[in-house]
Design a protein around this motif. Structure first.
Motif, PDB file in Angstrom:
ATOM      1  N   LEU A  77     -26.998  -8.249   4.469  1.00 47.95           N
ATOM      2  CA  LEU A  77     -28.377  -7.942   3.780  1.00 47.95           C
ATOM      3  C   LEU A  77     -27.668  -7.053   2.502  1.00 47.95           C
ATOM      4  O   LEU A  77     -27.153  -6.049   2.884  1.00 47.95           O
ATOM      5  CB  LEU A  77     -29.092  -7.280   4.804  1.00 47.95           C
ATOM      6  N   LEU A  78     -27.855  -7.720   1.457  1.00 47.77           N
ATOM      7  CA  LEU A  78     -27.474  -6.913   0.149  1.00 47.77           C
ATOM      8  C   LEU A  78     -28.671  -6.252  -0.326  1.00 47.77           C
ATOM      9  O   LEU A  78     -29.587  -6.808  -0.774  1.00 47.77           O
ATOM     10  CB  LEU A  78     -26.987  -8.080  -0.791  1.00 47.77           C
ATOM     11  N   LEU A  79     -28.347  -4.797  -0.435  1.00 43.33           N
ATOM     12  CA  LEU A  79     -29.442  -4.169  -0.601  1.00 43.33           C
ATOM     13  C   LEU A  79     -29.193  -3.767  -2.160  1.00 43.33           C
ATOM     14  O   LEU A  79     -28.209  -2.753  -2.240  1.00 43.33           O
ATOM     15  CB  LEU A  79     -29.638  -2.682   0.007  1.00 43.33           C
ATOM     16  N   LEU A 109     -37.395  -0.001   2.203  1.00 43.22           N
ATOM     17  CA  LEU A 109     -35.886  -0.012   2.799  1.00 43.22           C
ATOM     18  C   LEU A 109     -35.771  -0.068   4.331  1.00 43.22           C
ATOM     19  O   LEU A 109     -34.943  -0.899   5.083  1.00 43.22           O
ATOM     20  CB  LEU A 109     -35.355   1.131   2.238  1.00 43.22           C
ATOM     21  N   ASP A 110     -36.727   0.692   5.019  1.00 45.61           N
ATOM     22  CA  ASP A 110     -37.008   0.879   6.571  1.00 45.61           C
ATOM     23  C   ASP A 110     -37.352  -0.505   6.848  1.00 45.61           C
ATOM     24  O   ASP A 110     -36.805  -0.969   7.669  1.00 45.61           O
ATOM     25  CB  ASP A 110     -37.986   1.850   6.909  1.00 45.61           C
ATOM     26  N   ARG A 111     -38.113  -1.096   6.023  1.00 46.32           N
ATOM     27  CA  ARG A 111     -38.584  -2.640   6.766  1.00 46.32           C
ATOM     28  C   ARG A 111     -37.510  -3.619   6.829  1.00 46.32           C
ATOM     29  O   ARG A 111     -37.325  -4.130   7.683  1.00 46.32           O
ATOM     30  CB  ARG A 111     -39.932  -2.903   6.018  1.00 46.32           C
ATOM     31  N   MET A 112     -36.757  -3.448   5.589  1.00 44.15           N
ATOM     32  CA  MET A 112     -35.881  -4.551   5.333  1.00 44.15           C
ATOM     33  C   MET A 112     -34.655  -4.327   6.347  1.00 44.15           C
ATOM     34  O   MET A 112     -34.134  -5.430   6.843  1.00 44.15           O
ATOM     35  CB  MET A 112     -35.326  -4.209   3.926  1.00 44.15           C
ATOM     36  N   LYS A 150     -28.487 -12.562   1.924  1.00 43.24           N
ATOM     37  CA  LYS A 150     -30.006 -12.363   1.625  1.00 43.24           C
ATOM     38  C   LYS A 150     -29.895 -11.110   0.779  1.00 43.24           C
ATOM     39  O   LYS A 150     -29.375  -9.976   1.166  1.00 43.24           O
ATOM     40  CB  LYS A 150     -30.594 -11.932   2.919  1.00 43.24           C
ATOM     41  N   VAL A 151     -30.408 -11.313  -0.348  1.00 44.93           N
ATOM     42  CA  VAL A 151     -30.237 -10.304  -1.394  1.00 44.93           C
ATOM     43  C   VAL A 151     -31.962  -9.393  -1.296  1.00 44.93           C
ATOM     44  O   VAL A 151     -32.770 -10.329  -1.321  1.00 44.93           O
ATOM     45  CB  VAL A 151     -30.222 -10.786  -2.816  1.00 44.93           C
ATOM     46  N   ALA A 152     -31.982  -8.283  -1.356  1.00 45.93           N
ATOM     47  CA  ALA A 152     -33.110  -7.522  -1.278  1.00 45.93           C
ATOM     48  C   ALA A 152     -33.086  -6.366  -2.187  1.00 45.93           C
ATOM     49  O   ALA A 152     -32.098  -5.868  -2.691  1.00 45.93           O
ATOM     50  CB  ALA A 152     -33.394  -7.022   0.219  1.00 45.93           C
ATOM     51  N   TYR A 153     -34.243  -6.005  -2.770  1.00 49.31           N
ATOM     52  CA  TYR A 153     -34.568  -4.925  -3.744  1.00 49.31           C
ATOM     53  C   TYR A 153     -35.593  -4.069  -3.242  1.00 49.31           C
ATOM     54  O   TYR A 153     -36.887  -4.102  -3.749  1.00 49.31           O
ATOM     55  CB  TYR A 153     -35.097  -5.610  -4.990  1.00 49.31           C
ATOM     56  N   PRO A 154     -35.039  -2.973  -2.163  1.00 53.30           N
ATOM     57  CA  PRO A 154     -35.967  -2.122  -2.075  1.00 53.30           C
ATOM     58  C   PRO A 154     -36.549  -1.244  -3.007  1.00 53.30           C
ATOM     59  O   PRO A 154     -35.626  -0.492  -3.710  1.00 53.30           O
ATOM     60  CB  PRO A 154     -35.292  -1.490  -0.608  1.00 53.30           C
ATOM     61  N   GLU A 155     -37.750  -0.823  -3.125  1.00 55.51           N
ATOM     62  CA  GLU A 155     -38.164  -0.005  -4.126  1.00 55.51           C
ATOM     63  C   GLU A 155     -38.768   1.324  -3.710  1.00 55.51           C
ATOM     64  O   GLU A 155     -39.029   2.060  -4.687  1.00 55.51           O
ATOM     65  CB  GLU A 155     -39.563  -0.738  -4.915  1.00 55.51           C
ATOM     66  N   VAL A 184     -25.172  -4.080   3.033  1.00 51.34           N
ATOM     67  CA  VAL A 184     -24.176  -3.821   2.053  1.00 51.34           C
ATOM     68  C   VAL A 184     -25.032  -3.253   0.792  1.00 51.34           C
ATOM     69  O   VAL A 184     -26.194  -3.662   0.289  1.00 51.34           O
ATOM     70  CB  VAL A 184     -23.515  -4.881   1.375  1.00 51.34           C
ATOM     71  N   VAL A 185     -24.415  -2.168   0.293  1.00 50.65           N
ATOM     72  CA  VAL A 185     -25.206  -1.286  -0.804  1.00 50.65           C
ATOM     73  C   VAL A 185     -24.470  -1.524  -1.909  1.00 50.65           C
ATOM     74  O   VAL A 185     -23.347  -1.478  -2.213  1.00 50.65           O
ATOM     75  CB  VAL A 185     -25.330   0.264  -0.608  1.00 50.65           C
ATOM     76  N   ILE A 186     -25.462  -2.055  -3.169  1.00 52.56           N
ATOM     77  CA  ILE A 186     -24.789  -2.171  -4.355  1.00 52.56           C
ATOM     78  C   ILE A 186     -25.480  -1.000  -5.122  1.00 52.56           C
ATOM     79  O   ILE A 186     -26.913  -0.979  -5.229  1.00 52.56           O
ATOM     80  CB  ILE A 186     -25.028  -3.467  -5.181  1.00 52.56           C
TER      81      ILE A 186
END
Length: 284
Positions: free
Chosen positions: A16-18, A55-58, A45-50, A68-70
Motif C-alpha cells: 500500500l503506497l501512501l 489515512l486511518d481508513r486506508m 495499490k497507490v493511495a493519496y490520503p489528504e 510504504v510511505v513516500i
C-alpha cells in the motif's frame, strides 16, 4: 480523497503506497521514479490520503498490503501514529522513500533509509526489516527520535541537520548560549518533571530545557534499547537521567516531537516502547 490501484508483477509482498501530497509538490520527479520502481517489482495499490481520517481508513482496509510511505519524516510519523492507534504497529515492517527538503528528512537519514529514490524503493522490495524503539505519549502521539520542551515554546528547527542526535545537540547548545546571555526576560515554563518517579525539576524553578532522546533507536538488542536519555536545565542547573518513562506537568507548555510543534498541553507522559516498529532497510 482519491486512490488508484496499479498492478505490478505480483511480488510476494503486496504494497500500500501512501503518497504524501506535499511530496508530490516538492519533488514530483522523485515520486514518479519511486512509484515506477515499486510498481515494477510488486503488486502495488497507490493511495493519496489528504487528511488523518483518510489515512486511518486506508490503513485499516489495507488487508495484507505492507504500508510504504513516500514523503517526509512527518509523513512517516503520521503513519506510525495511525498504526499505533489501530494496534497494528508491529504487525508488518513499514517501507519509506524519503522525499522532501533536507531538513524534513533528518530522521529518515538517521534511521538509515537511502536518500536516493531508486535505492530506497529497492530496499522496500528486497531489504531486511530492522526494529526500532518508539516514544509514545499518553495523548496518543508518537516520536521516532525525541521530544524537546524549551523556554521559547515549540518551534521548527531550520538548516541542514545531520540526524536527530546532532539536531538535538545543536539546539541544546544554542539554548545554553541563550541562557548565558539573555536572563533579562525569562519565558521558561514552570513544570514538574519526573523520570521513572524520580523528581528532576519542580514548579518553583523555571525550566529552560527538557530533552528526551531515544537511546535504543538502533533496533533490537542494541545497548540502551528501551531507555530515554533525559536532560533538564533549570536556572543554570543541569540534571541528566536515564528512564523508561518521563512525566511533565505544568500550567501549559508546548513541545516538539521530532522537531514538529505540539501543544500547548497541561500534562504529558512519554514512555519508551522497545522494538515497537519495523523499517525495511538495505539488506547489507
Amino acid at each position: 480523497m482519491s486512490s488508484l490501484s496499479t498492478p505490478g508483477t505480483g511480488g510476494p509482498e503486496p504494497l500500500l503506497l501512501l503518497l504524501d501530497p506535499v511530496a508530490r509538490q516538492t519533488d514530483g520527479e522523485s515520486v514518479r521514479i519511486a512509484k515506477d520502481v515499486l510498481c515494477g517489482g510488486a503488486d502495488v495499490k497507490v493511495a493519496y490520503p489528504e487528511n488523518p481520517t483518510e489515512l486511518d481508513r486506508m490503513l485499516s482496509h489495507r488487508g495484507r498490503r505492507r504500508p510504504v510511505v513516500i514523503g517526509s519524516d512527518l509523513a512517516l510519523q503520521r503513519v506510525l501514529q495511525a498504526l499505533h492507534r489501530q494496534r497494528e504497529l508491529g504487525a508488518d515492517p513499514v517501507g519509506m522513500v524519503p522525499v522532501g527538503r533536507a531538513e524534513e528528512l533528518a530522521t529518515a537519514r538517521a534511521l538509515g533509509v537511502p536518500g536516493e529514490p531508486v535505492r530506497a524503493a529497492r530496499a522496500v522490495l528486497s531489504g531486511a526489516p530492522r526494529t526500532f524503539d518508539l516514544l509514545v505519549d499518553d495523548g496518543g502521539g508518537v516520536a521516532l527520535g525525541g521530544v524537546r520542551i524549551t523556554g521559547g515554546g515549540a518551534r521548527r528547527p531550520g538548516g541542514r541537520p545531520g540526524g536527530w542526535r546532532s539536531l538535538w545537540a545543536k539546539l541544546a547548545a544554542a539554548e545554553q548560549a541563550n541562557a548565558l546571555t539573555s536572563d533579562a526576560v525569562d519565558h521558561s515554563p514552570r513544570v514538574r518533571v519526573e523520570a521513572d518517579g524520580r523528581l528532576l525539576a519542580d514548579v518553583h524553578r523555571p525550566v529552560r530545557l527538557v530533552e528526551l532522546t531515544l537511546t535504543g533507536a538502533g533496533g533490537s538488542g542494541e545497548d540502551g534499547a528501551g531507555v530515554l536519555e533525559v536532560v533538564v536545565r533549570a536556572s543554570g542547573a543541569l540534571v541528566r537521567a536515564r528512564a523508561a518513562s518521563v512525566s511533565v506537568v505544568g500550567r501549559g507548555f508546548g513541545y516538539e516531537a521530532d522537531g514538529h510543534p505540539v501543544g500547548p498541553v497541561r500534562a504529558r507522559t512519554w514512555t519508551v516502547h522497545p522494538d515497537a516498529w519495523g523499517l525495511l532497510l538495505p539488506a547489507a
